[in-house]
Design a protein around this motif. Structure first.
Motif, PDB file in Angstrom:
ATOM      1  N   LYS A   1     -26.615  -3.642  -2.851  1.00 26.12           N
ATOM      2  CA  LYS A   1     -26.424  -3.283  -1.447  1.00 26.12           C
ATOM      3  C   LYS A   1     -26.639  -1.782  -1.308  1.00 26.12           C
ATOM      4  O   LYS A   1     -26.015  -0.992  -2.005  1.00 26.12           O
ATOM      5  N   ARG A   2     -27.533  -1.424  -0.413  1.00 28.46           N
ATOM      6  CA  ARG A   2     -27.832  -0.007  -0.195  1.00 28.46           C
ATOM      7  C   ARG A   2     -27.208   0.442   1.113  1.00 28.46           C
ATOM      8  O   ARG A   2     -27.312  -0.218   2.133  1.00 28.46           O
ATOM      9  N   LEU A   3     -26.578   1.593   1.066  1.00 27.55           N
ATOM     10  CA  LEU A   3     -25.984   2.200   2.246  1.00 27.55           C
ATOM     11  C   LEU A   3     -27.006   3.111   2.907  1.00 27.55           C
ATOM     12  O   LEU A   3     -28.021   3.448   2.303  1.00 27.55           O
ATOM     13  N   PRO A   4     -26.765   3.528   4.159  1.00 25.83           N
ATOM     14  CA  PRO A   4     -27.690   4.476   4.790  1.00 25.83           C
ATOM     15  C   PRO A   4     -27.819   5.737   3.949  1.00 25.83           C
ATOM     16  O   PRO A   4     -26.841   6.221   3.398  1.00 25.83           O
ATOM     17  N   GLY A   5     -29.019   6.235   3.832  1.00 30.08           N
ATOM     18  CA  GLY A   5     -29.272   7.415   3.018  1.00 30.08           C
ATOM     19  C   GLY A   5     -29.730   7.041   1.621  1.00 30.08           C
ATOM     20  O   GLY A   5     -29.968   7.900   0.785  1.00 30.08           O
ATOM     21  N   GLY A   6     -29.826   5.740   1.312  1.00 31.51           N
ATOM     22  CA  GLY A   6     -30.316   5.298   0.019  1.00 31.51           C
ATOM     23  C   GLY A   6     -29.263   5.204  -1.060  1.00 31.51           C
ATOM     24  O   GLY A   6     -29.567   4.891  -2.199  1.00 31.51           O
ATOM     25  N   LYS A   7     -27.997   5.464  -0.720  1.00 31.52           N
ATOM     26  CA  LYS A   7     -26.948   5.375  -1.730  1.00 31.52           C
ATOM     27  C   LYS A   7     -26.677   3.912  -2.052  1.00 31.52           C
ATOM     28  O   LYS A   7     -26.758   3.051  -1.202  1.00 31.52           O
ATOM     29  N   ILE A   8     -26.324   3.661  -3.302  1.00 38.45           N
ATOM     30  CA  ILE A   8     -26.038   2.302  -3.746  1.00 38.45           C
ATOM     31  C   ILE A   8     -24.532   2.080  -3.698  1.00 38.45           C
ATOM     32  O   ILE A   8     -23.762   2.904  -4.191  1.00 38.45           O
ATOM     33  N   LYS A   9     -24.131   0.962  -3.084  1.00 37.26           N
ATOM     34  CA  LYS A   9     -22.707   0.652  -2.993  1.00 37.26           C
ATOM     35  C   LYS A   9     -22.288  -0.045  -4.275  1.00 37.26           C
ATOM     36  O   LYS A   9     -22.842  -1.066  -4.670  1.00 37.26           O
ATOM     37  N   LYS A  10     -21.295   0.515  -4.942  1.00 37.88           N
ATOM     38  CA  LYS A  10     -20.802  -0.071  -6.171  1.00 37.88           C
ATOM     39  C   LYS A  10     -19.826  -1.191  -5.841  1.00 37.88           C
ATOM     40  O   LYS A  10     -19.046  -1.093  -4.910  1.00 37.88           O
ATOM     41  N   LYS A  11     -19.879  -2.226  -6.633  1.00 43.73           N
ATOM     42  CA  LYS A  11     -18.955  -3.323  -6.456  1.00 43.73           C
ATOM     43  C   LYS A  11     -17.619  -2.908  -7.075  1.00 43.73           C
ATOM     44  O   LYS A  11     -17.576  -2.416  -8.204  1.00 43.73           O
ATOM     45  N   GLU A  12     -16.547  -3.108  -6.312  1.00 45.13           N
ATOM     46  CA  GLU A  12     -15.240  -2.686  -6.797  1.00 45.13           C
ATOM     47  C   GLU A  12     -14.772  -3.602  -7.914  1.00 45.13           C
ATOM     48  O   GLU A  12     -14.968  -4.814  -7.863  1.00 45.13           O
ATOM     49  N   LYS A  13     -14.131  -3.014  -8.924  1.00 45.78           N
ATOM     50  CA  LYS A  13     -13.558  -3.797 -10.001  1.00 45.78           C
ATOM     51  C   LYS A  13     -12.324  -4.495  -9.474  1.00 45.78           C
ATOM     52  O   LYS A  13     -11.511  -3.900  -8.778  1.00 45.78           O
ATOM     53  N   GLN A  14     -12.177  -5.753  -9.818  1.00 43.91           N
ATOM     54  CA  GLN A  14     -11.008  -6.492  -9.380  1.00 43.91           C
ATOM     55  C   GLN A  14      -9.878  -6.204 -10.365  1.00 43.91           C
ATOM     56  O   GLN A  14      -9.784  -6.823 -11.418  1.00 43.91           O
ATOM     57  N   GLU A  15      -9.034  -5.273  -9.972  1.00 41.15           N
ATOM     58  CA  GLU A  15      -7.884  -4.936 -10.793  1.00 41.15           C
ATOM     59  C   GLU A  15      -6.752  -4.429  -9.912  1.00 41.15           C
ATOM     60  O   GLU A  15      -6.981  -3.867  -8.845  1.00 41.15           O
ATOM     61  N   VAL A  16      -5.531  -4.697 -10.366  1.00 43.27           N
ATOM     62  CA  VAL A  16      -4.337  -4.242  -9.668  1.00 43.27           C
ATOM     63  C   VAL A  16      -3.781  -3.069 -10.464  1.00 43.27           C
ATOM     64  O   VAL A  16      -3.607  -3.158 -11.684  1.00 43.27           O
ATOM     65  N   ILE A  17      -3.524  -1.956  -9.779  1.00 42.39           N
ATOM     66  CA  ILE A  17      -3.017  -0.762 -10.444  1.00 42.39           C
ATOM     67  C   ILE A  17      -1.608  -0.483  -9.931  1.00 42.39           C
ATOM     68  O   ILE A  17      -1.380  -0.413  -8.724  1.00 42.39           O
ATOM     69  N   ILE A  18      -0.685  -0.321 -10.861  1.00 41.51           N
ATOM     70  CA  ILE A  18       0.707  -0.037 -10.529  1.00 41.51           C
ATOM     71  C   ILE A  18       1.027   1.365 -11.030  1.00 41.51           C
ATOM     72  O   ILE A  18       0.826   1.664 -12.211  1.00 41.51           O
ATOM     73  N   GLU A  19       1.514   2.191 -10.131  1.00 39.79           N
ATOM     74  CA  GLU A  19       1.791   3.583 -10.473  1.00 39.79           C
ATOM     75  C   GLU A  19       3.197   3.942 -10.021  1.00 39.79           C
ATOM     76  O   GLU A  19       3.608   3.624  -8.912  1.00 39.79           O
ATOM     77  N   LYS A  20       3.938   4.599 -10.901  1.00 41.87           N
ATOM     78  CA  LYS A  20       5.301   5.029 -10.592  1.00 41.87           C
ATOM     79  C   LYS A  20       5.286   6.531 -10.343  1.00 41.87           C
ATOM     80  O   LYS A  20       4.781   7.292 -11.163  1.00 41.87           O
ATOM     81  N   MET A  21       5.837   6.944  -9.173  1.00 47.20           N
ATOM     82  CA  MET A  21       5.872   8.365  -8.823  1.00 47.20           C
ATOM     83  C   MET A  21       7.305   8.741  -8.475  1.00 47.20           C
ATOM     84  O   MET A  21       8.079   7.906  -8.000  1.00 47.20           O
ATOM     85  N   THR A  22       7.637  10.004  -8.690  1.00 47.15           N
ATOM     86  CA  THR A  22       8.957  10.483  -8.285  1.00 47.15           C
ATOM     87  C   THR A  22       8.792  11.509  -7.183  1.00 47.15           C
ATOM     88  O   THR A  22       7.848  12.299  -7.191  1.00 47.15           O
ATOM     89  N   ARG A  23       9.731  11.472  -6.238  1.00 43.76           N
ATOM     90  CA  ARG A  23       9.738  12.435  -5.138  1.00 43.76           C
ATOM     91  C   ARG A  23      11.062  13.164  -5.149  1.00 43.76           C
ATOM     92  O   ARG A  23      12.113  12.561  -5.347  1.00 43.76           O
ATOM     93  N   ASN A  24      11.015  14.443  -4.910  1.00 43.95           N
ATOM     94  CA  ASN A  24      12.207  15.297  -4.846  1.00 43.95           C
ATOM     95  C   ASN A  24      13.072  15.186  -6.100  1.00 43.95           C
ATOM     96  O   ASN A  24      14.283  15.246  -6.042  1.00 43.95           O
ATOM     97  N   LYS A  25      12.467  14.964  -7.227  1.00 44.89           N
ATOM     98  CA  LYS A  25      13.100  14.901  -8.546  1.00 44.89           C
ATOM     99  C   LYS A  25      14.106  13.761  -8.685  1.00 44.89           C
ATOM    100  O   LYS A  25      14.747  13.629  -9.707  1.00 44.89           O
ATOM    101  N   ARG A  26      14.256  12.922  -7.666  1.00 45.98           N
ATOM    102  CA  ARG A  26      15.213  11.834  -7.755  1.00 45.98           C
ATOM    103  C   ARG A  26      14.610  10.486  -7.365  1.00 45.98           C
ATOM    104  O   ARG A  26      14.743   9.524  -8.081  1.00 45.98           O
ATOM    105  N   LYS A  27      14.014  10.461  -6.207  1.00 45.20           N
ATOM    106  CA  LYS A  27      13.559   9.182  -5.657  1.00 45.20           C
ATOM    107  C   LYS A  27      12.307   8.711  -6.383  1.00 45.20           C
ATOM    108  O   LYS A  27      11.372   9.455  -6.595  1.00 45.20           O
ATOM    109  N   CYS A  28      12.312   7.435  -6.715  1.00 47.02           N
ATOM    110  CA  CYS A  28      11.177   6.834  -7.419  1.00 47.02           C
ATOM    111  C   CYS A  28      10.480   5.861  -6.475  1.00 47.02           C
ATOM    112  O   CYS A  28      11.128   5.077  -5.782  1.00 47.02           O
ATOM    113  N   ILE A  29       9.166   5.906  -6.466  1.00 43.88           N
ATOM    114  CA  ILE A  29       8.373   4.998  -5.641  1.00 43.88           C
ATOM    115  C   ILE A  29       7.317   4.354  -6.534  1.00 43.88           C
ATOM    116  O   ILE A  29       6.630   5.034  -7.294  1.00 43.88           O
ATOM    117  N   THR A  30       7.213   3.041  -6.425  1.00 46.77           N
ATOM    118  CA  THR A  30       6.202   2.310  -7.177  1.00 46.77           C
ATOM    119  C   THR A  30       5.081   1.928  -6.209  1.00 46.77           C
ATOM    120  O   THR A  30       5.337   1.349  -5.161  1.00 46.77           O
TER     121      THR A  30
END
Length: 188
Positions: free
Chosen positions: A82-111
């Motif tokens: 699949k080509r996008l305008p300008g001739g760029k090729i659209k990459k097919k997204e990898k089917q994967e689920v990514i889980i990331e754990k982050m901390t905010r204000n040195k206490r609160k954790c968000i997944t």
């Protein structure tokens, strides 16, 4: 005495309804190309060259696919890119689920859970189920890459892989990854 100016005759495209000069900027130039080649060949001379090259390619493909012994072509079909305008090729997204754990204000954790929508899961339903299962707040937000993701309050990374694979059987465990120290680590 000066002659009276005559009105300009404008030829409108039979496909998109725009003036023929503006078809390339219209909604679907690919649909307009055959009409333009047939009715206004001098307006887009590159289309004629392109059509001739495509016809030559079709003939050569047909010649290559036919064989003397009658056996079919052993060449596998190539996936269309699949080509996008300008001739760029659209990459097919990898089917994967990514889980990331982050901390905010040195206490609160968000997944953060990214990529469930690639497996046909509605993110709003998934956030409700995650919130109920882990008795916490969960919401669908836009991430830094402008893609939607689920933010769950608290550290639920200990149990989330099992919950995802049980709730949505289309998501294989091999497609679930954790982000730890900036590196992608398989969950299995």
């Amino acid at each position: 005495m000066a002659e009276k100016p005559q009105p300009v005759r404008v030829l409108y495209c039979g496909e998109c309804g725009l003036p023929a000069e503006y078809c390339e900027f219209g909604p679907d130039f690919e649909k307009c190309k055959p009409w333009l080649i047939q009715n206004v060949p001098d307006l887009y001379p590159d289309l004629l060259k392109e059509a001739d090259v495509k016809d030559a390619d079709k003939v050569s493909d047909q010649l290559q696919s036919t064989s003397i012994s009658g056996a079919g072509s052993s060449k596998p079909k190539q996936e269309e890119v699949k080509r996008l305008p300008g001739g760029k090729i659209k990459k097919k997204e990898k089917q994967e689920v990514i889980i990331e754990k982050m901390t905010r204000n040195k206490r609160k954790c968000i997944t953060t859970v990214k990529g469930l929508e690639l497996f046909g899961v509605k993110l709003s339903d998934a956030s409700k189920k995650l919130g109920k299962k882990f008795a916490t707040g969960a919401s669908v937000t836009k991430g830094p890459t402008e893609k939607e993701q689920i933010d769950v309050q608290g550290d639920i990374s200990y149990d989330i892989v099992e919950f995802i694979t049980d709730t949505w059987p289309d998501v294989p465990e091999a497609a679930i990854f954790f982000i730890e120290d900036g590196k992608k680590v398989p969950a299995a």
